[in-house]
Motif scaffolding. Sequence first.
Motif, PDB file in Angstrom:
ATOM      1  N   ASN A  73      -8.926 -11.098   5.229  1.00  0.00           N
ATOM      2  CA  ASN A  73      -7.720 -10.868   6.018  1.00  0.00           C
ATOM      3  C   ASN A  73      -6.773  -9.887   5.335  1.00  0.00           C
ATOM      4  O   ASN A  73      -5.681  -9.625   5.836  1.00  0.00           O
ATOM      5  N   ASP A  74      -7.204  -9.379   4.174  1.00  0.00           N
ATOM      6  CA  ASP A  74      -6.369  -8.455   3.404  1.00  0.00           C
ATOM      7  C   ASP A  74      -6.512  -7.042   3.958  1.00  0.00           C
ATOM      8  O   ASP A  74      -6.948  -6.113   3.280  1.00  0.00           O
ATOM      9  N   THR A  75      -6.175  -6.880   5.223  1.00  0.00           N
ATOM     10  CA  THR A  75      -6.198  -5.572   5.875  1.00  0.00           C
ATOM     11  C   THR A  75      -4.932  -5.426   6.695  1.00  0.00           C
ATOM     12  O   THR A  75      -4.147  -6.368   6.841  1.00  0.00           O
ATOM     13  N   CYS A  76      -4.736  -4.247   7.234  1.00  0.00           N
ATOM     14  CA  CYS A  76      -3.563  -4.006   8.068  1.00  0.00           C
ATOM     15  C   CYS A  76      -3.817  -4.530   9.477  1.00  0.00           C
ATOM     16  O   CYS A  76      -4.955  -4.574   9.949  1.00  0.00           O
ATOM     17  N   LYS A 320      -6.640   0.675  10.116  1.00  0.00           N
ATOM     18  CA  LYS A 320      -6.732   0.659  11.583  1.00  0.00           C
ATOM     19  C   LYS A 320      -6.058   1.886  12.199  1.00  0.00           C
ATOM     20  O   LYS A 320      -5.361   1.802  13.204  1.00  0.00           O
ATOM     21  N   SER A 321      -6.280   3.045  11.588  1.00  0.00           N
ATOM     22  CA  SER A 321      -5.582   4.254  12.036  1.00  0.00           C
ATOM     23  C   SER A 321      -6.556   5.337  12.463  1.00  0.00           C
ATOM     24  O   SER A 321      -6.357   6.505  12.194  1.00  0.00           O
ATOM     25  N   GLU A 322      -7.629   4.951  13.114  1.00  0.00           N
ATOM     26  CA  GLU A 322      -8.664   5.909  13.489  1.00  0.00           C
ATOM     27  C   GLU A 322      -8.131   6.987  14.419  1.00  0.00           C
ATOM     28  O   GLU A 322      -8.380   8.170  14.229  1.00  0.00           O
ATOM     29  N   ILE A 378      -2.224   7.513  -5.781  1.00  0.00           N
ATOM     30  CA  ILE A 378      -1.379   6.400  -6.226  1.00  0.00           C
ATOM     31  C   ILE A 378      -0.329   6.083  -5.166  1.00  0.00           C
ATOM     32  O   ILE A 378      -0.056   4.912  -4.850  1.00  0.00           O
ATOM     33  N   PHE A 379       0.274   7.120  -4.591  1.00  0.00           N
ATOM     34  CA  PHE A 379       1.266   6.905  -3.536  1.00  0.00           C
ATOM     35  C   PHE A 379       0.636   6.221  -2.322  1.00  0.00           C
ATOM     36  O   PHE A 379       1.293   5.433  -1.636  1.00  0.00           O
ATOM     37  N   VAL A 380      -0.639   6.525  -2.047  1.00  0.00           N
ATOM     38  CA  VAL A 380      -1.333   5.866  -0.936  1.00  0.00           C
ATOM     39  C   VAL A 380      -1.391   4.358  -1.162  1.00  0.00           C
ATOM     40  O   VAL A 380      -1.196   3.570  -0.233  1.00  0.00           O
ATOM     41  N   THR A 381      -1.648   3.940  -2.402  1.00  0.00           N
ATOM     42  CA  THR A 381      -1.710   2.500  -2.683  1.00  0.00           C
ATOM     43  C   THR A 381      -0.346   1.841  -2.509  1.00  0.00           C
ATOM     44  O   THR A 381      -0.264   0.679  -2.105  1.00  0.00           O
ATOM     45  N   PHE A 382       0.723   2.559  -2.807  1.00  0.00           N
ATOM     46  CA  PHE A 382       2.061   1.994  -2.643  1.00  0.00           C
ATOM     47  C   PHE A 382       2.456   1.873  -1.175  1.00  0.00           C
ATOM     48  O   PHE A 382       3.190   0.957  -0.794  1.00  0.00           O
ATOM     49  N   GLU A 383       1.984   2.800  -0.353  1.00  0.00           N
ATOM     50  CA  GLU A 383       2.380   2.806   1.057  1.00  0.00           C
ATOM     51  C   GLU A 383       1.659   1.734   1.869  1.00  0.00           C
ATOM     52  O   GLU A 383       2.114   1.371   2.941  1.00  0.00           O
ATOM     53  N   ARG A 384       0.516   1.290   1.415  1.00  0.00           N
ATOM     54  CA  ARG A 384      -0.267   0.240   2.065  1.00  0.00           C
ATOM     55  C   ARG A 384      -0.509   0.550   3.540  1.00  0.00           C
ATOM     56  O   ARG A 384      -1.299   1.425   3.853  1.00  0.00           O
ATOM     57  N   CYS A 385       0.175  -0.099   4.465  1.00  0.00           N
ATOM     58  CA  CYS A 385      -0.139   0.032   5.892  1.00  0.00           C
ATOM     59  C   CYS A 385       0.738   1.037   6.625  1.00  0.00           C
ATOM     60  O   CYS A 385       0.758   1.058   7.862  1.00  0.00           O
ATOM     61  N   ASN A 386       1.468   1.845   5.901  1.00  0.00           N
ATOM     62  CA  ASN A 386       2.290   2.874   6.536  1.00  0.00           C
ATOM     63  C   ASN A 386       1.390   4.066   6.868  1.00  0.00           C
ATOM     64  O   ASN A 386       1.160   4.948   6.044  1.00  0.00           O
ATOM     65  N   HIS A 387       0.882   4.085   8.089  1.00  0.00           N
ATOM     66  CA  HIS A 387      -0.160   5.034   8.457  1.00  0.00           C
ATOM     67  C   HIS A 387       0.305   6.479   8.348  1.00  0.00           C
ATOM     68  O   HIS A 387      -0.442   7.353   7.888  1.00  0.00           O
TER      69      HIS A 387
END
Length: 492
Positions: A73-76, A320-322, A378-387
């Motif tokens: 469940n560790d997804t956006c 979930k940003s296809e 690294i910034f991608v990991t911080f943004e998490r689900c901010n597509h």
Amino acid sequence: MSISTRTSDLSSSAASRNSDLLENKHSKYFLFPQRYIFCLLASLIILNAASIQFTLEVIALENFSSGKRLRTNDTCTITPQIRRRPRRRPKNESLLNYDWDLKTRYLIKDSFYWGTLVTSIPGGVLSDEYGGKYIVSLSVLFSAFFNLVAPAIIDLGHSVGLIIMIRVGLGFCRGVLDAGLMALIARWAPVYERATITSVIFGSRLLGEQFSYVMHKAFENFTWRPMFYFFASVHLVLGFFWHLLVYPSPKQNPFMTLNEKRYLEEDPDLSLVDGWKKIPWRRILKSKPVWGLCCLHFATTWAWTVYRKTLHLYLPRVLKSEVVWESAWWTPFFLYYILAIFYGFVADWFVNGQHASVTAMRKVYALLGNFGPALCLIFVTFERCNHFTVMIFTTMALCLDAMHFASNMVNALDLTSNFVGIVTSITGAIEFLIFALSTQLINNLFTTEDSLSQWNFLLWFTCGVQVGGTTLFLLLGDAERQAWNYVIKGVN
């Protein structure tokens, strides 16, 4: 008697030099310099070779469901602001008849790279000893042949073994291509155009991959066979013009204008030896700049592999940003190629104007082109689900990675002209090995559950690889001609 003989020898040598500078009457029919014609044909061959490489790979992986189920469940979550488009099935159900599981499809994909590993080093040796033109010609010819017979082989009982043989055969052809082209660039590219010409030729590879996806989308409702026939036909046409218009060296080209001859002779590479020469393997393998280049190439190749996995797996499956990505699919890749050429031009401008040394430019580009993308990951990991911001950072990483061609790709030309094919084949073998192993490593070791935490760890690990490999290049790398480059024909 001796004085008259010496006088006649001098006059004959002067006449020979003057004859070399005579302009052929047919040169007026060429609107562009011959080195640019070589550059154009080489870039188109690389582009189409990449399209051939990914044609069967796209069919094997795109026409079937992934077979992998999320177990976390560790997804956006899918928010109302993100409109997720359902996966379309081709109207032509014959595209779905091949009962290949996920492991088989990845085996078909990766078998190509195992083929490249077999011919990479031999291709470099042959390119340096006998010239790159005919190595490239044979690569183009046999690649077209394998691609033409691929549809019949696929339909011949749907045998996975035969399909893998086709992929391995294509890998054999692809493994010699880079070394052959680099051996020709060493002869055709002036010192102050090396980075630009290298970027133009090899930067087109990414566009070739995207063209295979475009062709797949165009024919997915009909049949996949025209993809193979189209790219094979283009390869045959390119091979014909390549054999007709490209010569092993400028000295053998009868269509060069007088101005281009003089330009190429302003700063000639006096160390370049054509024909057979003994290869100083021990000195090459003990060379610190070669080891530094290998470390940098390992880092950039691993980062590029993870970046592609991020686009194809992380964005659609975890974020979930296809649809968000597909709406801007082409823009970053066209921008990548344009920026690669721009970076190469800027590097040559700095070197030509003596604003910076060649070594300084290669190391600055390596620093920016690897530390920059690492920071973006690294910034991608911080943004998490901010597509949206994830898309921004991945695009920035792609744009900075375009410095690859004007740093580590062209660095082999800086170190040597006589053995540039061998050095390129060594770094190419590292690249192909990573491509061959990356699928299993990433899927089975790093992202077994496709969770945010696992992908974050992979991105941080990739950042460490990039920083480590680049640091070693900064310490060991160089762009000066190495002592082992200077050889006498037939003698070490």
